[in-house]
Design a protein around this motif. Structure first.
Motif, PDB file in Angstrom:
ATOM      1  N   MET A  67       0.704  -0.990  -0.064  1.00 47.56           N
ATOM      2  CA  MET A  67      -0.075   0.146  -0.084  1.00 47.56           C
ATOM      3  C   MET A  67       0.865   1.153   0.156  1.00 47.56           C
ATOM      4  O   MET A  67       0.600   2.202  -0.502  1.00 47.56           O
ATOM      5  CB  MET A  67      -0.887  -0.132   1.350  1.00 47.56           C
ATOM      6  N   VAL A  68       1.673   1.215   0.828  1.00 49.30           N
ATOM      7  CA  VAL A  68       2.506   2.493   1.061  1.00 49.30           C
ATOM      8  C   VAL A  68       3.775   2.821  -0.020  1.00 49.30           C
ATOM      9  O   VAL A  68       4.044   4.000  -0.509  1.00 49.30           O
ATOM     10  CB  VAL A  68       3.494   2.532   2.437  1.00 49.30           C
ATOM     11  N   VAL A  69       4.438   1.429  -0.481  1.00 46.83           N
ATOM     12  CA  VAL A  69       5.488   1.884  -1.576  1.00 46.83           C
ATOM     13  C   VAL A  69       5.117   1.164  -2.927  1.00 46.83           C
ATOM     14  O   VAL A  69       5.294   2.142  -3.915  1.00 46.83           O
ATOM     15  CB  VAL A  69       6.717   1.027  -0.887  1.00 46.83           C
ATOM     16  N   LEU A  70       4.554   0.159  -2.917  1.00 53.71           N
ATOM     17  CA  LEU A  70       4.387  -0.729  -4.081  1.00 53.71           C
ATOM     18  C   LEU A  70       3.456   0.188  -5.058  1.00 53.71           C
ATOM     19  O   LEU A  70       3.557   0.434  -6.366  1.00 53.71           O
ATOM     20  CB  LEU A  70       4.117  -1.914  -4.108  1.00 53.71           C
ATOM     21  N   SER A  71       2.362   0.207  -4.499  1.00 46.11           N
ATOM     22  CA  SER A  71       0.968   0.704  -5.301  1.00 46.11           C
ATOM     23  C   SER A  71       1.441   2.302  -5.854  1.00 46.11           C
ATOM     24  O   SER A  71       1.202   2.492  -7.157  1.00 46.11           O
ATOM     25  CB  SER A  71      -0.005   1.242  -4.403  1.00 46.11           C
ATOM     26  N   PRO A  72       2.034   3.327  -5.027  1.00 43.49           N
ATOM     27  CA  PRO A  72       2.666   4.510  -5.841  1.00 43.49           C
ATOM     28  C   PRO A  72       3.661   4.421  -7.010  1.00 43.49           C
ATOM     29  O   PRO A  72       3.335   4.940  -8.072  1.00 43.49           O
ATOM     30  CB  PRO A  72       3.171   5.150  -4.659  1.00 43.49           C
ATOM     31  N   LEU A  73       4.418   3.370  -6.762  1.00 39.18           N
ATOM     32  CA  LEU A  73       5.297   3.318  -7.875  1.00 39.18           C
ATOM     33  C   LEU A  73       4.490   2.628  -9.262  1.00 39.18           C
ATOM     34  O   LEU A  73       4.990   3.000 -10.274  1.00 39.18           O
ATOM     35  CB  LEU A  73       6.342   1.910  -7.389  1.00 39.18           C
ATOM     36  N   LEU A  74       3.767   1.600  -8.843  1.00 37.10           N
ATOM     37  CA  LEU A  74       2.949   1.265 -10.199  1.00 37.10           C
ATOM     38  C   LEU A  74       1.974   2.100 -10.683  1.00 37.10           C
ATOM     39  O   LEU A  74       2.238   2.169 -12.079  1.00 37.10           O
ATOM     40  CB  LEU A  74       2.020  -0.121  -9.867  1.00 37.10           C
ATOM     41  N   ASP A  75       1.575   2.972  -9.946  1.00 32.79           N
ATOM     42  CA  ASP A  75       0.843   4.170 -10.422  1.00 32.79           C
ATOM     43  C   ASP A  75       1.781   5.224 -11.253  1.00 32.79           C
ATOM     44  O   ASP A  75       1.549   5.397 -12.549  1.00 32.79           O
ATOM     45  CB  ASP A  75       0.223   4.963  -9.450  1.00 32.79           C
ATOM     46  N   LEU A  76       2.815   5.571 -10.730  1.00 34.21           N
ATOM     47  CA  LEU A  76       3.743   6.470 -11.562  1.00 34.21           C
ATOM     48  C   LEU A  76       4.420   5.977 -12.650  1.00 34.21           C
ATOM     49  O   LEU A  76       4.695   6.316 -13.785  1.00 34.21           O
ATOM     50  CB  LEU A  76       5.013   6.874 -10.546  1.00 34.21           C
ATOM     51  N   ALA A  77       4.539   4.520 -12.854  1.00 37.13           N
ATOM     52  CA  ALA A  77       5.291   3.894 -13.886  1.00 37.13           C
ATOM     53  C   ALA A  77       3.987   3.563 -15.192  1.00 37.13           C
ATOM     54  O   ALA A  77       4.443   3.154 -16.044  1.00 37.13           O
ATOM     55  CB  ALA A  77       5.719   2.530 -13.561  1.00 37.13           C
ATOM     56  N   GLY A  78       2.713   3.891 -14.798  1.00 35.26           N
ATOM     57  CA  GLY A  78       1.746   3.900 -15.752  1.00 35.26           C
ATOM     58  C   GLY A  78       1.127   2.314 -15.822  1.00 35.26           C
ATOM     59  O   GLY A  78       0.305   2.290 -16.725  1.00 35.26           O
ATOM     60  N   PHE A  79       1.469   1.678 -15.090  1.00 32.33           N
ATOM     61  CA  PHE A  79       0.832   0.210 -14.887  1.00 32.33           C
ATOM     62  C   PHE A  79      -0.622   0.021 -14.823  1.00 32.33           C
ATOM     63  O   PHE A  79      -1.188  -1.137 -14.910  1.00 32.33           O
ATOM     64  CB  PHE A  79       1.885  -0.785 -14.183  1.00 32.33           C
ATOM     65  N   TYR A  80      -1.227   1.134 -14.209  1.00 28.07           N
ATOM     66  CA  TYR A  80      -2.484   1.089 -14.006  1.00 28.07           C
ATOM     67  C   TYR A  80      -3.551   1.453 -15.033  1.00 28.07           C
ATOM     68  O   TYR A  80      -4.524   1.494 -15.135  1.00 28.07           O
ATOM     69  CB  TYR A  80      -3.047   1.887 -12.715  1.00 28.07           C
ATOM     70  N   SER A  81      -2.768   1.970 -16.163  1.00 32.14           N
ATOM     71  CA  SER A  81      -3.633   2.495 -17.270  1.00 32.14           C
ATOM     72  C   SER A  81      -3.333   1.731 -18.564  1.00 32.14           C
ATOM     73  O   SER A  81      -2.428   0.630 -18.570  1.00 32.14           O
ATOM     74  CB  SER A  81      -2.868   3.728 -17.719  1.00 32.14           C
ATOM     75  N   GLU A  82      -4.240   1.819 -19.669  1.00 26.39           N
ATOM     76  CA  GLU A  82      -3.770   1.017 -21.013  1.00 26.39           C
ATOM     77  C   GLU A  82      -2.599   1.314 -21.278  1.00 26.39           C
ATOM     78  O   GLU A  82      -1.871   2.514 -21.202  1.00 26.39           O
ATOM     79  CB  GLU A  82      -4.883   1.555 -21.924  1.00 26.39           C
ATOM     80  N   PRO A  83      -1.889   0.287 -22.081  1.00 24.30           N
ATOM     81  CA  PRO A  83      -2.313  -0.872 -22.333  1.00 24.30           C
ATOM     82  C   PRO A  83      -2.225  -2.080 -21.357  1.00 24.30           C
ATOM     83  O   PRO A  83      -2.266  -3.287 -21.791  1.00 24.30           O
ATOM     84  CB  PRO A  83      -1.444  -1.192 -23.576  1.00 24.30           C
ATOM     85  N   PHE A  84      -1.852  -1.589 -20.201  1.00 21.62           N
ATOM     86  CA  PHE A  84      -1.503  -2.570 -19.257  1.00 21.62           C
ATOM     87  C   PHE A  84      -2.761  -3.059 -18.384  1.00 21.62           C
ATOM     88  O   PHE A  84      -3.672  -2.478 -18.236  1.00 21.62           O
ATOM     89  CB  PHE A  84      -0.445  -2.015 -18.147  1.00 21.62           C
ATOM     90  N   PHE A  85      -2.691  -4.392 -17.834  1.00 19.30           N
ATOM     91  CA  PHE A  85      -3.580  -4.927 -16.850  1.00 19.30           C
ATOM     92  C   PHE A  85      -3.048  -5.522 -15.648  1.00 19.30           C
ATOM     93  O   PHE A  85      -1.972  -6.088 -15.809  1.00 19.30           O
ATOM     94  CB  PHE A  85      -4.369  -5.849 -17.591  1.00 19.30           C
TER      95      PHE A  85
END
Length: 208
Positions: free
Chosen positions: A71-89
């Protein structure tokens, strides 16, 4: 009788013996973690500084559990890297099963986070509680990567415990081979989350 082995209990020696896994000796095998990395913005650096501050505040009151790390570390990194957006799942707690050729043993486990792009595995992420050594997490991450259903493509991994981060690359053509990046840590001066984010962004461009 088939023996079921939990992925969290496998060792590097087991993977080497049973799957023929080898360390890639060629330094050119895994250049993705240090060559041609994209720049990150001032705003991203400010956000990552806050992530580091939040984590260091968290560790003042142990134990730090795996869910808190995500929650504190991984989720922000994935968000900033764009992995929550298309074309990723993003898939979480994805079940995997690897059967040996003699079918006498099966490795089972659940991947913490799996980043997919057009049904190709891009990144397997295994997170652990803060007190957990990455040396113990790496075999588990590699076991999951061996389950990649697209053997013609390399698969990348990231193991983290909140404080430390290490990237992995595995290929399955002929003999399975793997290599590891340097370890990045939040216990040093500066903020090595900058490099972690930059590598994540680079990996995100590989299959696009």
């Amino acid at each position: 009788m088939v023996q079921v082995i939990q992925a969290q209990n496998v060792s590097l020696s087991y993977l080497e013996e049973r799957f023929g896994l080898q360390v890639a000796e060629n330094e050119e095998f895994f250049t993705e973690w240090f060559e041609g990395l994209p720049e990150i913005t001032v705003l991203e650096k400010q956000y990552l500084d806050r992530v580091k501050t939040n984590f260091l505040r968290l560790v003042k009151r142990p134990p730090i559990l795996e869910d808190a790390v995500k929650m504190v570390v991984l989720s922000p990194l994935l968000d900033l890297a764009g992995f929550y957006s298309e074309p990723f799942f993003i898939a979480t707690e994805e079940s995997i099963e690897i059967a040996l050729e003699d079918e006498e043993e099966i490795i089972r486990g659940r991947i913490d986070v799996l980043v997919l792009q057009q049904q190709l595995w891009l990144l397997v992420i295994e997170s652990k509680r803060a007190s957990f050594s990455l040396l113990e997490a790496i075999p588990q991450g590699l076991a999951y990567m061996l389950a990649n259903p697209n053997p013609e493509k390399p698969v990348f991994g990231l193991v983290i415990n909140g404080e430390d981060f290490q990237f992995l690359k595995l290929t399955k053509q002929d003999t399975p081979k793997y290599a590891m990046s340097d370890k990045f840590t939040l216990s040093r001066r500066g903020n090595e989350l900058y490099q972690v984010l930059s590598i994540l962004k680079k990996l995100g461009t590989i299959l696009i």
